[in-house]
Scaffold this motif. Sequence first.
Motif, PDB file in Angstrom:
ATOM      1  N   MET A   8       0.762  -0.749   0.022  1.00 24.16           N
ATOM      2  CA  MET A   8       0.274   0.163  -0.349  1.00 24.16           C
ATOM      3  C   MET A   8       1.480   1.575  -0.033  1.00 24.16           C
ATOM      4  SD  MET A   8      -3.367  -0.808   2.459  1.00 24.16           S
ATOM      5  CE  MET A   8      -2.652  -1.540   3.950  1.00 24.16           C
ATOM      6  N   GLN A   9       2.175   1.299   0.694  1.00 25.11           N
ATOM      7  CA  GLN A   9       2.523   2.659   0.969  1.00 25.11           C
ATOM      8  C   GLN A   9       3.460   2.741  -0.318  1.00 25.11           C
ATOM      9  OE1 GLN A   9       5.297   1.785   4.181  1.00 25.11           O
ATOM     10  NE2 GLN A   9       4.764   2.703   5.527  1.00 25.11           N
ATOM     11  N   LYS A  10       3.539   1.901  -1.434  1.00 21.25           N
ATOM     12  CA  LYS A  10       4.020   1.629  -2.044  1.00 21.25           C
ATOM     13  C   LYS A  10       3.212   2.406  -3.249  1.00 21.25           C
ATOM     14  CE  LYS A  10       6.890  -1.170  -6.105  1.00 21.25           C
ATOM     15  NZ  LYS A  10       7.670  -1.835  -6.561  1.00 21.25           N
ATOM     16  N   GLN A  11       2.367   1.671  -3.125  1.00 21.91           N
ATOM     17  CA  GLN A  11       1.219   2.038  -4.754  1.00 21.91           C
ATOM     18  C   GLN A  11       0.741   3.299  -3.884  1.00 21.91           C
ATOM     19  OE1 GLN A  11       0.496   0.529  -7.391  1.00 21.91           O
ATOM     20  NE2 GLN A  11       2.275  -1.821  -6.906  1.00 21.91           N
ATOM     21  N   LEU A  12       0.747   3.810  -2.982  1.00 17.62           N
ATOM     22  CA  LEU A  12      -0.101   5.120  -2.116  1.00 17.62           C
ATOM     23  C   LEU A  12       1.105   5.853  -2.727  1.00 17.62           C
ATOM     24  CD1 LEU A  12      -2.925   3.722  -0.198  1.00 17.62           C
ATOM     25  CD2 LEU A  12      -2.797   4.787  -2.703  1.00 17.62           C
ATOM     26  N   ASN A  13       1.914   5.646  -1.948  1.00 17.48           N
ATOM     27  CA  ASN A  13       3.331   6.809  -1.904  1.00 17.48           C
ATOM     28  C   ASN A  13       2.648   8.324  -1.370  1.00 17.48           C
ATOM     29  OD1 ASN A  13       5.808   8.003  -2.399  1.00 17.48           O
ATOM     30  ND2 ASN A  13       4.989   9.200  -4.511  1.00 17.48           N
ATOM     31  N   LYS A  14       2.339   7.261   0.044  1.00 15.38           N
ATOM     32  CA  LYS A  14       1.834   7.795   1.155  1.00 15.38           C
ATOM     33  C   LYS A  14       2.792   6.689   2.315  1.00 15.38           C
ATOM     34  CE  LYS A  14      -1.852  10.726  -0.577  1.00 15.38           C
ATOM     35  NZ  LYS A  14      -1.580  11.637   0.140  1.00 15.38           N
TER      36      LYS A  14
END
Length: 280
Positions: free
Chosen positions: A253-259
């Motif tokens: 999720m961190q990688k895909q959403l960049n958050k």
Amino acid sequence: MEQAVVIEKVLNNNVIIAEHPTYKEVVLIGKGIGFGKKKGESIQLTEADKTFLLSDEKEKEQYVNLMPYIDEAFIDFIHDILIYIGKRMDQELNQHIHVALTDHIAFAINRAKQGMQFHNPFLLEIESLYPKEYQVALEVVEMINDKADVHFPEGEVGFIALHIHSAVTDKSLSDINKHYRLISQLTEVIEAGLDLEIDRKSVDYHRLVQHLRRAIDRIHVGENTGNENRLAEMLKKEYPVCYNLSWKLIKVMQKQLNKPVDDSEAIYLTIHLQRLTNKP
């Protein structure tokens, strides 16, 4: 008192773009409303059967370019569909749906008449994520099939549901697409990590998808769900496989959403994953 607007462009016999003294540009739709009319003439708003605002310059350009490809008899019908969607969703629709859904329906009808079938690989994700929008989209497809004497493939229901969701949430279609693709990816990671296959039509799958959607929404707004270190330690000891998998999901999720993702999401994910493994 009647209000007059000035014609800016006659798109066809049934559609006019006019300059409104308060709202800038409005689109006027009505049978024969554009016939014999010219730019600069005044026209009463009451002459139109339907009106909507078109304040975005890019959307105005899209709408103007779209008109030559649409059967004039269908313009009224598509606007009726938009009114129907607003009533069924019991919400004001963002004006961008006038252009986006008109575009989509017009070309979907052409595709259906030519026998072109579009497969939607995320249909079950969309149905689970947006059940009300999906139901309304089913009704809309039925209306189109009857009116246009076509048969839309099932995948079109999913695409129309996304347009409806975009119009009631003001989220862009690109963000919505990114989210359901991410949920599909996360589900595959879960299945591989727990060595199980989740029935895409089951209540378990529906709950999982809803949980992941809420997690993504929380990440987007940077919501912190609280510090539960003791509970996290307990879950780590009791359910190590699910706890480790939850962190794998968080990294995706961190990688895909960049958050950044709040650590406490691991707790909720672990509990949810444990429910999946506890099935008889």
